[in-house]
Motif scaffolding. Structure first.
Motif, PDB file in Angstrom:
ATOM      1  N   ARG A 106      -0.061 -60.778  -3.678  1.00  0.00           N
ATOM      2  CA  ARG A 106       0.449 -59.738  -2.782  1.00  0.00           C
ATOM      3  C   ARG A 106      -0.391 -59.682  -1.514  1.00  0.00           C
ATOM      4  O   ARG A 106      -1.621 -59.847  -1.568  1.00  0.00           O
ATOM      5  CB  ARG A 106       0.415 -58.359  -3.468  1.00  0.00           C
ATOM      6  CG  ARG A 106       1.295 -58.237  -4.690  1.00  0.00           C
ATOM      7  CD  ARG A 106       1.099 -56.911  -5.407  1.00  0.00           C
ATOM      8  NE  ARG A 106      -0.298 -56.715  -5.818  1.00  0.00           N
ATOM      9  CZ  ARG A 106      -0.828 -57.238  -6.919  1.00  0.00           C
ATOM     10  NH1 ARG A 106      -0.083 -58.008  -7.701  1.00  0.00           N
ATOM     11  NH2 ARG A 106      -2.088 -57.007  -7.231  1.00  0.00           N
ATOM     12  N   ALA A 107       0.274 -59.422  -0.390  1.00  0.00           N
ATOM     13  CA  ALA A 107      -0.407 -59.276   0.898  1.00  0.00           C
ATOM     14  C   ALA A 107       0.151 -58.045   1.608  1.00  0.00           C
ATOM     15  O   ALA A 107       1.316 -57.676   1.427  1.00  0.00           O
ATOM     16  CB  ALA A 107      -0.221 -60.513   1.768  1.00  0.00           C
ATOM     17  N   LEU A 108      -0.700 -57.416   2.417  1.00  0.00           N
ATOM     18  CA  LEU A 108      -0.296 -56.247   3.193  1.00  0.00           C
ATOM     19  C   LEU A 108      -0.650 -56.478   4.653  1.00  0.00           C
ATOM     20  O   LEU A 108      -1.791 -56.832   4.971  1.00  0.00           O
ATOM     21  CB  LEU A 108      -1.017 -54.994   2.680  1.00  0.00           C
ATOM     22  CG  LEU A 108      -0.761 -53.692   3.465  1.00  0.00           C
ATOM     23  CD1 LEU A 108       0.700 -53.278   3.365  1.00  0.00           C
ATOM     24  CD2 LEU A 108      -1.674 -52.570   2.948  1.00  0.00           C
ATOM     25  N   GLU A 110       4.404 -61.575  -2.509  1.00  0.00           N
ATOM     26  CA  GLU A 110       4.999 -60.328  -2.015  1.00  0.00           C
ATOM     27  C   GLU A 110       4.260 -59.878  -0.765  1.00  0.00           C
ATOM     28  O   GLU A 110       3.048 -59.702  -0.783  1.00  0.00           O
ATOM     29  CB  GLU A 110       4.904 -59.247  -3.092  1.00  0.00           C
ATOM     30  CG  GLU A 110       5.445 -57.888  -2.658  1.00  0.00           C
ATOM     31  CD  GLU A 110       5.217 -56.822  -3.707  1.00  0.00           C
ATOM     32  OE1 GLU A 110       4.705 -55.738  -3.343  1.00  0.00           O
ATOM     33  OE2 GLU A 110       5.523 -57.070  -4.894  1.00  0.00           O
ATOM     34  N   VAL A 111       4.994 -59.695   0.328  1.00  0.00           N
ATOM     35  CA  VAL A 111       4.408 -59.246   1.587  1.00  0.00           C
ATOM     36  C   VAL A 111       5.028 -57.912   1.979  1.00  0.00           C
ATOM     37  O   VAL A 111       6.263 -57.801   2.081  1.00  0.00           O
ATOM     38  CB  VAL A 111       4.620 -60.271   2.715  1.00  0.00           C
ATOM     39  CG1 VAL A 111       4.026 -59.741   4.030  1.00  0.00           C
ATOM     40  CG2 VAL A 111       3.984 -61.621   2.352  1.00  0.00           C
ATOM     41  N   ASN A 112       4.192 -56.907   2.187  1.00  0.00           N
ATOM     42  CA  ASN A 112       4.627 -55.605   2.662  1.00  0.00           C
ATOM     43  C   ASN A 112       3.989 -55.325   4.020  1.00  0.00           C
ATOM     44  O   ASN A 112       2.920 -55.858   4.326  1.00  0.00           O
ATOM     45  CB  ASN A 112       4.243 -54.518   1.659  1.00  0.00           C
ATOM     46  CG  ASN A 112       4.937 -54.702   0.326  1.00  0.00           C
ATOM     47  OD1 ASN A 112       6.144 -54.541   0.225  1.00  0.00           O
ATOM     48  ND2 ASN A 112       4.179 -55.068  -0.704  1.00  0.00           N
ATOM     49  N   TYR A 163       0.317 -50.701  -2.687  1.00  0.00           N
ATOM     50  CA  TYR A 163       0.806 -52.085  -2.723  1.00  0.00           C
ATOM     51  C   TYR A 163      -0.164 -53.037  -3.412  1.00  0.00           C
ATOM     52  O   TYR A 163       0.219 -54.139  -3.795  1.00  0.00           O
ATOM     53  CB  TYR A 163       1.091 -52.563  -1.299  1.00  0.00           C
ATOM     54  CG  TYR A 163       2.200 -51.789  -0.620  1.00  0.00           C
ATOM     55  CD1 TYR A 163       3.500 -51.813  -1.114  1.00  0.00           C
ATOM     56  CD2 TYR A 163       1.936 -51.015   0.518  1.00  0.00           C
ATOM     57  CE1 TYR A 163       4.503 -51.083  -0.499  1.00  0.00           C
ATOM     58  CE2 TYR A 163       2.940 -50.290   1.140  1.00  0.00           C
ATOM     59  CZ  TYR A 163       4.222 -50.334   0.622  1.00  0.00           C
ATOM     60  OH  TYR A 163       5.226 -49.618   1.234  1.00  0.00           O
ATOM     61  N   ARG A 164      -1.425 -52.650  -3.545  1.00  0.00           N
ATOM     62  CA  ARG A 164      -2.435 -53.413  -4.289  1.00  0.00           C
ATOM     63  C   ARG A 164      -2.511 -54.883  -3.832  1.00  0.00           C
ATOM     64  O   ARG A 164      -2.401 -55.817  -4.636  1.00  0.00           O
ATOM     65  CB  ARG A 164      -2.158 -53.314  -5.794  1.00  0.00           C
ATOM     66  CG  ARG A 164      -2.162 -51.875  -6.292  1.00  0.00           C
ATOM     67  CD  ARG A 164      -1.683 -51.737  -7.725  1.00  0.00           C
ATOM     68  NE  ARG A 164      -2.666 -52.220  -8.681  1.00  0.00           N
ATOM     69  CZ  ARG A 164      -3.688 -51.515  -9.142  1.00  0.00           C
ATOM     70  NH1 ARG A 164      -3.878 -50.271  -8.709  1.00  0.00           N
ATOM     71  NH2 ARG A 164      -4.541 -52.022 -10.008  1.00  0.00           N
ATOM     72  N   PRO A 165      -2.716 -55.099  -2.544  1.00  0.00           N
ATOM     73  CA  PRO A 165      -2.771 -56.470  -2.034  1.00  0.00           C
ATOM     74  C   PRO A 165      -4.116 -57.125  -2.324  1.00  0.00           C
ATOM     75  O   PRO A 165      -5.151 -56.456  -2.374  1.00  0.00           O
ATOM     76  CB  PRO A 165      -2.593 -56.284  -0.525  1.00  0.00           C
ATOM     77  CG  PRO A 165      -3.252 -54.955  -0.264  1.00  0.00           C
ATOM     78  CD  PRO A 165      -2.923 -54.103  -1.468  1.00  0.00           C
ATOM     79  N   GLN A 166      -4.080 -58.445  -2.503  1.00  0.00           N
ATOM     80  CA  GLN A 166      -5.338 -59.184  -2.538  1.00  0.00           C
ATOM     81  C   GLN A 166      -5.844 -59.448  -1.121  1.00  0.00           C
ATOM     82  O   GLN A 166      -7.047 -59.546  -0.896  1.00  0.00           O
ATOM     83  CB  GLN A 166      -5.163 -60.520  -3.263  1.00  0.00           C
ATOM     84  CG  GLN A 166      -5.053 -60.418  -4.772  1.00  0.00           C
ATOM     85  CD  GLN A 166      -3.640 -60.100  -5.233  1.00  0.00           C
ATOM     86  OE1 GLN A 166      -2.665 -60.473  -4.565  1.00  0.00           O
ATOM     87  NE2 GLN A 166      -3.511 -59.430  -6.355  1.00  0.00           N
ATOM     88  N   VAL A 183      -5.387 -58.320   3.110  1.00  0.00           N
ATOM     89  CA  VAL A 183      -4.885 -57.395   4.132  1.00  0.00           C
ATOM     90  C   VAL A 183      -5.024 -58.088   5.484  1.00  0.00           C
ATOM     91  O   VAL A 183      -6.045 -58.729   5.768  1.00  0.00           O
ATOM     92  CB  VAL A 183      -5.675 -56.068   4.128  1.00  0.00           C
ATOM     93  CG1 VAL A 183      -5.179 -55.150   5.247  1.00  0.00           C
ATOM     94  CG2 VAL A 183      -5.562 -55.381   2.776  1.00  0.00           C
ATOM     95  N   PRO A 187      -9.110 -54.729  -2.199  1.00  0.00           N
ATOM     96  CA  PRO A 187      -8.575 -56.039  -1.819  1.00  0.00           C
ATOM     97  C   PRO A 187      -9.698 -57.075  -1.729  1.00  0.00           C
ATOM     98  O   PRO A 187     -10.859 -56.741  -1.509  1.00  0.00           O
ATOM     99  CB  PRO A 187      -7.955 -55.793  -0.435  1.00  0.00           C
ATOM    100  CG  PRO A 187      -7.798 -54.312  -0.336  1.00  0.00           C
ATOM    101  CD  PRO A 187      -8.920 -53.734  -1.133  1.00  0.00           C
TER     102      PRO A 187
END
Length: 226
Positions: A6-8, A34-36, A103-106, A108, A147
């Motif tokens: 996941r990325a934010l 997953e990108v938010n 969103y719990r991204p690894q 940012v 992150p």
């Protein structure tokens, strides 16, 4: 860099996500990441003619929704701040912290701090939120989440130092298509598409690939290596 789930992206205006890292976003989503996106401004100052002043916010919202489909972005968390009115304060700081925890991204991604006022404000709050979201504090914003990395991207000012370049040779066309979807802004900035492609060509050449996007990894927080 792409070995994540996941990325934010935390950015100021509609089109910053494309200009800064549109090719990287597309590469991540194509790989199943997953990108938010958290976006603060509504685009109210980007009207190409006075006749469009009252409709530009809706226009840019519609453009943003098209870009979301082109790049495969999972969710846009869009706020209604004016283009010149994004503050670095408690409210926006908590928005960033809450988004990181939700969103719990690894990874940012956010603005380079040497850019102009609103980009600088977003860089400031995103950087501090990246650090503090992992603390046991402000629990009404969600459970703590730390992150793994924070990367700065370039929109207007070139990064003074580069730690990573992502090869976007296979996703440049998607980046260009997404920028074309922000048609109102292509008319505001003459040669926007040429500038975008030229920068990608320059960054790619630095890494020995056709096209690239450059990033600077934040090193304010020490990494544990043993």
């Amino acid at each position: 860099m792409l070995n994540i789930e996941r990325a934010l992206v935390i950015c100021a205006h509609p089109d910053d996500e494309v200009l800064g890292l549109g090719g990287t976003i597309k590469r991540m989503t194509a790989a199943g990441i997953e990108v938010n996106v958290v976006m603060f401004a509504n685009g109210n100052e980007g009207y190409p003619t006075l006749a469009e002043k009252d409709s530009i916010v809706e226009t840019r919202r519609n453009e943003r929704e098209t870009v979301q489909k082109i790049l495969g972005i999972s969710h846009f968390e869009a706020y209604d701040y004016g283009d010149y009115a994004i503050p670095a304060n408690e409210v926006t700081y908590k928005i960033c912290m809450k988004a990181i925890r939700a969103y719990r991204p690894q990874a940012v991604f956010t603005h380079y701090w040497r850019e102009y006022n609103t980009h600088k404000a977003v860089a400031s709050i995103a950087t501090d939120a990246f650090w503090q979201a992992g603390w046991t504090c402000s629990l009404e914003l969600g459970d703590p989440w730390k992150p793994e990395a924070l990367y700065y991207f370039e929109v207007i000012e070139l990064l003074h130092q580069i730690t990573h370049i992502v090869d976007i040779s296979d996703t440049l066309e998607a980046k260009l298509e997404a920028m074309k979807a922000y048609a109102s802004q292509c008319s505001v900035v003459p040669g926007a598409l040429r500038q975008l492609e030229g920068k990608a060509f320059m960054r790619g050449a630095q890494a020995g690939v056709n096209y690239g996007e450059a990033f600077l990894k934040n090193t304010d927080r020490p990494e544990i290596i043993l």
